[in-house]
Design an enzyme around this catalytic site. Structure first.
Site, PDB file in Angstrom:
ATOM      1  N   LYS A   1       0.839  -1.207   0.000  1.00  0.00           N
ATOM      2  CA  LYS A   1       0.000   0.000   0.000  1.00  0.00           C
ATOM      3  C   LYS A   1       0.873   1.257   0.000  1.00  0.00           C
ATOM      4  O   LYS A   1       0.658   2.173  -0.782  1.00  0.00           O
ATOM      5  CB  LYS A   1      -0.884   0.005   1.258  1.00  0.00           C
ATOM      6  N   ASN A   2       1.867   1.277   0.877  1.00  0.00           N
ATOM      7  CA  ASN A   2       2.641   2.504   1.046  1.00  0.00           C
ATOM      8  C   ASN A   2       3.587   2.786  -0.117  1.00  0.00           C
ATOM      9  O   ASN A   2       4.128   3.888  -0.222  1.00  0.00           O
ATOM     10  CB  ASN A   2       3.429   2.462   2.363  1.00  0.00           C
TER      11      ASN A   2
ATOM     12  N   ARG B   1      -8.599  -0.494   4.606  1.00  0.00           N
ATOM     13  CA  ARG B   1      -7.690   0.514   4.048  1.00  0.00           C
ATOM     14  C   ARG B   1      -6.337  -0.081   3.716  1.00  0.00           C
ATOM     15  O   ARG B   1      -5.625   0.455   2.863  1.00  0.00           O
ATOM     16  CB  ARG B   1      -7.478   1.648   5.067  1.00  0.00           C
TER      17      ARG B   1
ATOM     18  N   CYS C   1      -5.300   8.175   9.466  1.00  0.00           N
ATOM     19  CA  CYS C   1      -5.368   7.533  10.772  1.00  0.00           C
ATOM     20  C   CYS C   1      -5.160   8.552  11.887  1.00  0.00           C
ATOM     21  O   CYS C   1      -4.293   9.421  11.788  1.00  0.00           O
ATOM     22  CB  CYS C   1      -4.280   6.468  10.895  1.00  0.00           C
TER      23      CYS C   1
ATOM     24  N   ARG D   1      -4.535  10.474   4.530  1.00  0.00           N
ATOM     25  CA  ARG D   1      -3.456  11.416   4.701  1.00  0.00           C
ATOM     26  C   ARG D   1      -2.487  11.431   3.513  1.00  0.00           C
ATOM     27  O   ARG D   1      -1.942  12.471   3.141  1.00  0.00           O
ATOM     28  CB  ARG D   1      -2.716  11.024   5.979  1.00  0.00           C
TER      29      ARG D   1
ATOM     30  N   ILE E   1       8.010   6.994  16.844  1.00  0.00           N
ATOM     31  CA  ILE E   1       7.683   7.705  15.600  1.00  0.00           C
ATOM     32  C   ILE E   1       6.438   8.583  15.779  1.00  0.00           C
ATOM     33  O   ILE E   1       6.431   9.749  15.403  1.00  0.00           O
ATOM     34  CB  ILE E   1       7.428   6.719  14.426  1.00  0.00           C
TER      35      ILE E   1
ATOM     36  N   ASP F   1       4.579   0.556  12.033  1.00  0.00           N
ATOM     37  CA  ASP F   1       3.369  -0.082  11.507  1.00  0.00           C
ATOM     38  C   ASP F   1       3.223  -1.541  11.943  1.00  0.00           C
ATOM     39  O   ASP F   1       2.221  -2.181  11.618  1.00  0.00           O
ATOM     40  CB  ASP F   1       3.349   0.002   9.970  1.00  0.00           C
TER      41      ASP F   1
HETATM   42  C1  UD1 Z   1       4.325   6.770   6.345  1.00  0.00           C
HETATM   43  C2  UD1 Z   1       3.468   5.549   6.166  1.00  0.00           C
HETATM   44  C3  UD1 Z   1       2.902   5.087   7.499  1.00  0.00           C
HETATM   45  C4  UD1 Z   1       4.038   4.892   8.503  1.00  0.00           C
HETATM   46  C5  UD1 Z   1       4.939   6.118   8.567  1.00  0.00           C
HETATM   47  C6  UD1 Z   1       6.181   5.889   9.410  1.00  0.00           C
HETATM   48  C7  UD1 Z   1       2.598   5.870   3.949  1.00  0.00           C
HETATM   49  C8  UD1 Z   1       1.412   6.141   3.100  1.00  0.00           C
HETATM   50  N1  UD1 Z   1       2.379   5.882   5.272  1.00  0.00           N
HETATM   51  O1  UD1 Z   1       3.479   7.791   6.851  1.00  0.00           O
HETATM   52  O2  UD1 Z   1       2.195   3.870   7.301  1.00  0.00           O
HETATM   53  O3  UD1 Z   1       3.487   4.655   9.783  1.00  0.00           O
HETATM   54  O4  UD1 Z   1       5.385   6.482   7.251  1.00  0.00           O
HETATM   55  O5  UD1 Z   1       6.891   4.800   8.950  1.00  0.00           O
HETATM   56  O6  UD1 Z   1       3.676   5.614   3.461  1.00  0.00           O
HETATM   57  N2  UD1 Z   1       6.119  14.575  10.581  1.00  0.00           N
HETATM   58  C9  UD1 Z   1       6.200  15.916  10.874  1.00  0.00           C
HETATM   59  N3  UD1 Z   1       6.000  16.805   9.858  1.00  0.00           N
HETATM   60  C10 UD1 Z   1       5.735  16.395   8.574  1.00  0.00           C
HETATM   61  C11 UD1 Z   1       5.660  15.029   8.292  1.00  0.00           C
HETATM   62  C12 UD1 Z   1       5.866  14.131   9.327  1.00  0.00           C
HETATM   63  O7  UD1 Z   1       6.446  16.304  12.009  1.00  0.00           O
HETATM   64  O8  UD1 Z   1       5.561  17.254   7.705  1.00  0.00           O
HETATM   65  C13 UD1 Z   1       6.321  13.592  11.664  1.00  0.00           C
HETATM   66  C14 UD1 Z   1       5.107  12.717  11.906  1.00  0.00           C
HETATM   67  O9  UD1 Z   1       4.160  13.342  12.741  1.00  0.00           O
HETATM   68  C15 UD1 Z   1       5.746  11.518  12.552  1.00  0.00           C
HETATM   69  C16 UD1 Z   1       7.107  11.415  11.822  1.00  0.00           C
HETATM   70  O10 UD1 Z   1       7.328  12.701  11.246  1.00  0.00           O
HETATM   71  O11 UD1 Z   1       5.969  11.753  13.905  1.00  0.00           O
HETATM   72  C17 UD1 Z   1       7.205  10.389  10.733  1.00  0.00           C
HETATM   73  O12 UD1 Z   1       6.107  10.531   9.868  1.00  0.00           O
HETATM   74  P1  UD1 Z   1       6.208  10.199   8.318  1.00  0.00           P
HETATM   75  O13 UD1 Z   1       7.394   9.333   8.061  1.00  0.00           O
HETATM   76  O14 UD1 Z   1       6.085  11.451   7.548  1.00  0.00           O
HETATM   77  O15 UD1 Z   1       4.890   9.342   8.094  1.00  0.00           O
HETATM   78  P2  UD1 Z   1       3.969   9.300   6.818  1.00  0.00           P
HETATM   79  O16 UD1 Z   1       4.762   9.536   5.588  1.00  0.00           O
HETATM   80  O17 UD1 Z   1       2.762  10.126   7.059  1.00  0.00           O
END
Ligand code: UD1
Length: 425
Positions: free
Chosen positions: A22-23, A396, A115, A91, A326, A304
């Site tokens: 999915k990701n 999802r 989520c 998201r 995380i 995850d």
């Molecule tokens: C992706 C995955 C999700 C997984 C996560 C961490 C997808 C679609 N989803 O989510 O399943 O749990 O990686 O492995 O690939 N953060 C900020 N600012 C930002 C962006 C992120 O502070 O602009 C923080 C987030 O709140 C979190 C951390 O960075 O604490 C990591 O998040 P991130 O790696 O960005 O997760 P996603 O890409 O949303």
């Protein structure tokens, strides 16, 4: 709303073929916005999230068609506006920001939902676009970004590792003028899958899979056919399912190299894990031993898989300490596991789990995607009948979950009481 009725207590035995990730599929679908030529994606899982992303790309004007697991995207975008109604469901919709901005010089993207695991801001995505010369404003719940003369290459230093922001930055920098360097980039296999697909379309990306990614911008991208990498989280979930039920599963096309951290931890719990080419054979004979974990960006233990692993620790021999580094607020499965008799206490980002020989069956409620599957695993390991409600969260991220588990001896059925699902956040 659908519920899953589970009669637990049977060890799972058999073979499961792992679906596409999915990701990885979500950013790859967004790549469809970056070229007028045809992009063919194979092994795209049938999920609520991939369907949402296909709908969003179609909304932008690109032709999207699906045949089984193959999705074909072609043609130019005609709308650069990603509205709240589509974005709130998922998201990962934020992943259209980089492609639209890079290819068309403008994007208006609603601030996303997804989520409910912590606040999950998008500041890193925005800062990456700004580092490439975009003018970004936040107004009325929307990110409005412009680059009338196109983006220009730049150096993007991520203060923390973000999978999505790294992906957006890669997609934007690929069509920017000049070279870009991404420092402290995410190293997840899904990032490499994205870069491989873009390179096949004519991009010039190197260093993916490491924390420094170099990109030479190109004027345009062509078409390609790309196969989505296997879902390491789905594979890890089934590996834990074998462990928690005391069974044995062969996970076909599981790509063990993407699961090193989990495999190491499973071995510490006493589970036998064998790697045979691309397959993983996971066998549990005794009660698992309690083991501590801490979630970390790849190649660390994936956040995850934290909820699923915690479910297994609830019935482990001994006590374990589970640190979530995380996301804040990613312990929403804890109260539900406690309803099933688990002994867990939480202090900030750390959960202490004292293993019990047995959980008890109970009605429980799914709260997010991975939390919900952890409840399914706990129910499968528990004698008696449990019901997991709000399983739209499962849809999802898990393709054909009942079928895959059912063919390995799990006794579970989906019950529909006729009400509509709406809240998908
Ligand atoms: C992706 C995955 C999700 C997984 C996560 C961490 C997808 C679609 N989803 O989510 O399943 O749990 O990686 O492995 O690939 N953060 C900020 N600012 C930002 C962006 C992120 O502070 O602009 C923080 C987030 O709140 C979190 C951390 O960075 O604490 C990591 O998040 P991130 O790696 O960005 O997760 P996603 O890409 O949303």
């Amino acid at each position: 709303m659908d519920r899953l009725r589970i009669n637990g207590g049977a060890p799972l035995r058999g073979k499961i073929t792992i679906s596409g990730a999915k990701n990885a599929a979500l950013p790859l679908l967004a790549v469809g916005l970056m070229s007028d030529d045809t992009l063919v994606l194979e092994n795209v899982p049938h999920l609520a999230d991939t369907k949402s992303m296909e709908g969003l790309i179609r909304h932008h004007g690109v032709a999207v068609s699906r045949r089984d697991e193959t999705v074909t995207l072609s043609g130019a975008a005609s709308s650069f506006d990603a509205p709240y109604d589509l974005v709130r469901k998922m998201r990962a919709s934020i992943l259209v920001l980089g492609p639209l901005l890079a290819r068309y010089g403008e994007a208006r993207v609603s601030l996303p939902g997804g989520c409910a695991i912590g606040t999950r801001p998008v500041d890193l995505h925005i800062r990456a676009m700004q580092a490439l010369g975009a003018i970004v404003e936040l107004a009325d719940g929307y990110i409005q970004a412009r680059a009338p003369q196109g983006l220009t290459g730049g150096r993007i230093v991520f203060p923390m590792v973000s999978v999505g922001a790294t992906e957006n930055a890669i997609m934007a920098a690929v069509l920017a003028k000049g070279s870009s360097e991404l420092v402290n980039a995410a190293r997840e296999p899904e990032i490499s899958d994205l870069a491989d697909c873009l390179n096949a379309m004519g991009a010039q990306i190197s260093g993916h899979g490491t924390d420094t990614i170099m990109i030479e911008g190109v004027n345009s991208l062509g078409g390609a056919t790309h196969r989505v990498v296997a879902d390491r989280i789905e594979a890890g979930t089934f590996a834990i399912a074998a462990g928690i039920t005391g069974g044995s599963l062969t996970l076909k096309q599981a790509r063990p190299r993407h699961l090193d951290a989990l495999i190491e931890v499973l071995r510490l719990t006493g589970i036998d894990v064998r790697e045979v080419d691309d397959d993983l054979i996971v066998t549990a004979t005794d009660r698992v031993l309690a083991t501590d974990i801490s979630t970390n960006p790849f190649p660390g233990f994936p956040t995850d898989l934290q909820a699923q692993f915690m479910a297994m620790m609830c019935v482990a021999d001994g006590s374990s300490r589970i640190s979530e580094t995380i996301f804040e607020n990613r312990f929403m499965h804890v109260p539900e596991l406690v309803r099933m008799g688990a002994d867990i206490s939480v202090d900030g980002g750390v959960a202490f789990v004292r293993g019990r020989r047995q959980l008890t069956s109970a009605p429980v409620m799914a709260t997010d995607l991975r939390a919900s599957v952890s409840l399914v695993l706990a129910a499968l390991a528990t004698e008696g009948q449990s019901e997991v409600s709000r399983i739209y969260h499962l849809d999802r991220g898990y393709s054909k979950l009942e079928e895959k588990l059912g063919q390995c001896g799990a006794r579970l059925e989906r019950i529909n009481d006729g009400k509509e699902d709406d809240d998908v956040s």
